[in-house]
Design a protein around this motif. Structure first.
Motif, short mmCIF file in Angstrom:
data_model
loop_
_atom_site.label_atom_id
_atom_site.label_comp_id
_atom_site.label_asym_id
_atom_site.label_seq_id
_atom_site.Cartn_x
_atom_site.Cartn_y
_atom_site.Cartn_z
N LYS A 194 5.40 5.77 -3.72
CA LYS A 194 5.47 5.36 -5.13
C LYS A 194 4.14 4.51 -5.37
N GLN A 195 3.63 3.68 -4.68
CA GLN A 195 2.39 2.55 -4.88
C GLN A 195 1.27 3.38 -5.46
N GLU A 196 0.43 3.23 -6.27
CA GLU A 196 -0.86 3.80 -6.86
C GLU A 196 -1.79 2.71 -6.36
N LYS A 197 -3.17 3.43 -6.37
CA LYS A 197 -4.15 2.56 -5.87
C LYS A 197 -4.37 1.40 -6.71
N GLU A 198 -4.13 1.43 -8.11
CA GLU A 198 -4.55 0.01 -8.83
C GLU A 198 -3.54 -0.76 -8.50
N GLU A 199 -2.29 -0.68 -7.79
CA GLU A 199 -1.40 -1.54 -7.32
C GLU A 199 -1.55 -2.20 -5.94
N HIS A 200 -2.71 -1.73 -5.25
CA HIS A 200 -3.20 -2.19 -3.90
C HIS A 200 -3.47 -3.71 -4.18
N GLY A 201 -3.14 -4.44 -3.01
CA GLY A 201 -3.38 -5.77 -3.11
C GLY A 201 -2.24 -6.54 -3.98
N SER A 202 -1.18 -6.00 -4.28
CA SER A 202 0.02 -6.54 -4.79
C SER A 202 1.02 -6.48 -3.99
N PHE A 203 1.98 -7.65 -3.99
CA PHE A 203 2.95 -7.71 -2.97
C PHE A 203 4.09 -7.20 -3.60
N PHE A 204 4.96 -6.45 -3.24
CA PHE A 204 6.14 -5.84 -3.47
C PHE A 204 7.55 -6.32 -2.88
N TYR A 205 8.20 -7.14 -3.68
CA TYR A 205 9.48 -7.74 -2.96
C TYR A 205 10.37 -6.51 -2.76
N CYS A 206 10.96 -6.45 -1.36
CA CYS A 206 11.77 -5.44 -1.05
C CYS A 206 13.32 -5.96 -0.97
N GLY A 207 13.17 -7.30 -0.75
CA GLY A 207 14.79 -7.84 -0.47
C GLY A 207 14.89 -9.12 0.44
N GLN A 208 16.09 -9.50 0.82
CA GLN A 208 16.25 -10.64 1.65
C GLN A 208 16.94 -10.10 2.84
N ASP A 209 16.42 -10.41 4.10
CA ASP A 209 17.24 -10.05 5.37
C ASP A 209 18.31 -11.05 5.50
N VAL B 185 6.10 -5.70 1.00
CA VAL B 185 5.29 -4.82 1.38
C VAL B 185 3.83 -4.75 0.61
N LEU B 186 2.74 -4.46 1.18
CA LEU B 186 1.54 -4.93 0.78
C LEU B 186 0.48 -3.69 1.00
N GLY B 187 0.00 -3.03 -0.02
CA GLY B 187 -1.11 -2.16 0.35
C GLY B 187 -2.33 -2.63 0.17
N ARG B 188 -2.92 -2.78 1.26
CA ARG B 188 -4.15 -3.42 1.50
C ARG B 188 -5.74 -2.81 1.61
N ARG B 189 -5.47 -1.48 1.53
CA ARG B 189 -6.62 -0.54 1.66
C ARG B 189 -7.24 -0.87 3.06
N SER B 190 -8.76 -0.99 3.22
CA SER B 190 -9.31 -1.07 4.36
C SER B 190 -9.46 -2.51 4.77
N LEU B 191 -8.83 -3.47 4.39
CA LEU B 191 -9.08 -4.92 4.42
C LEU B 191 -8.06 -5.46 5.67
N ASN B 192 -7.86 -4.62 6.75
CA ASN B 192 -6.66 -4.98 7.68
C ASN B 192 -7.31 -6.18 8.34
N LEU B 193 -8.52 -6.07 8.62
CA LEU B 193 -9.32 -7.27 9.57
C LEU B 193 -9.26 -8.59 8.93
N VAL B 194 -9.28 -8.75 7.47
CA VAL B 194 -9.14 -9.90 7.04
C VAL B 194 -7.54 -10.40 6.46
N VAL B 195 -6.92 -9.46 6.29
CA VAL B 195 -5.57 -9.70 5.32
C VAL B 195 -4.54 -10.53 6.23
#
Length: 154
Positions: free
Chosen positions: A44-59, A67-77
């Motif tokens: 569902k997440q669109e590229k405009e939403e990358h960098g946004s945190f999406f709350y999924c629930g409490q364990d 969850v977070l879509g972080r594009r290619s920033l895996n080394l800095v995130v």
């Protein structure tokens, strides 16, 4: 504590791991395609939403799962999030869900999300997700098993 599952687009592997973590998907068996597609954030997440945190629930331990879509920033995130957590007194666990992604998931995700060829990409990414599912559950079990009685990482 906040647990953040991150991946390139925030649409597949991080969503699956967060859903397993929260019990929305089973840990003891591989779900079918319908169960996977019913996950609210799956594909569902669109590229405009990358960098946004999406709350999924409490364990069950009271941890907030995101969850977070972080594009290619895996080394800095992870370093940035860990720095901010320490700076603001938060406890976080950052999990790179891409470590368990296989080639069909990568190709299917690219075709479906980037090229908008959903009719080809979605079946591929679903097939890949089901093939990688045991690895996803093993990682989630490891993460959940790392908490001690005080809900801190041991």
């Amino acid at each position: 504590m906040k647990i953040i599952y991150h991946c390139y687009g925030g649409a597949h592997s991080s969503v699956i791991m967060a859903a397993i973590h929260l019990g929305h998907l089973p840990m003891e068996r591989i779900p079918d395609n319908k169960e996977i597609m019913e996950m609210p954030l799956y594909e569902k997440q669109e590229k405009e939403e990358h960098g946004s945190f999406f709350y999924c629930g409490q364990d069950e331990f009271g941890n907030e799962v995101y969850v977070l879509g972080r594009r290619s920033l895996n080394l800095v995130v992870e370093p940035v999030l860990n720095y901010l957590a320490a700076k603001f007194g938060e406890m976080i666990k950052v999990v790179n869900a891409v470590n368990h992604v296989n080639f069909p998931m990568k190709l299917g995700g690219f075709l479906s999300r980037r090229l908008k060829l959903v009719f080809i990409g979605r079946p591929l990414v679903l097939w890949g997700t089901r093939k990688a599912y045991v690895k996803f559950t093993a990682e989630v079990k490891k993460i959940k098993g790392s908490f001690d009685a005080n809900n801190t990482l041991s």
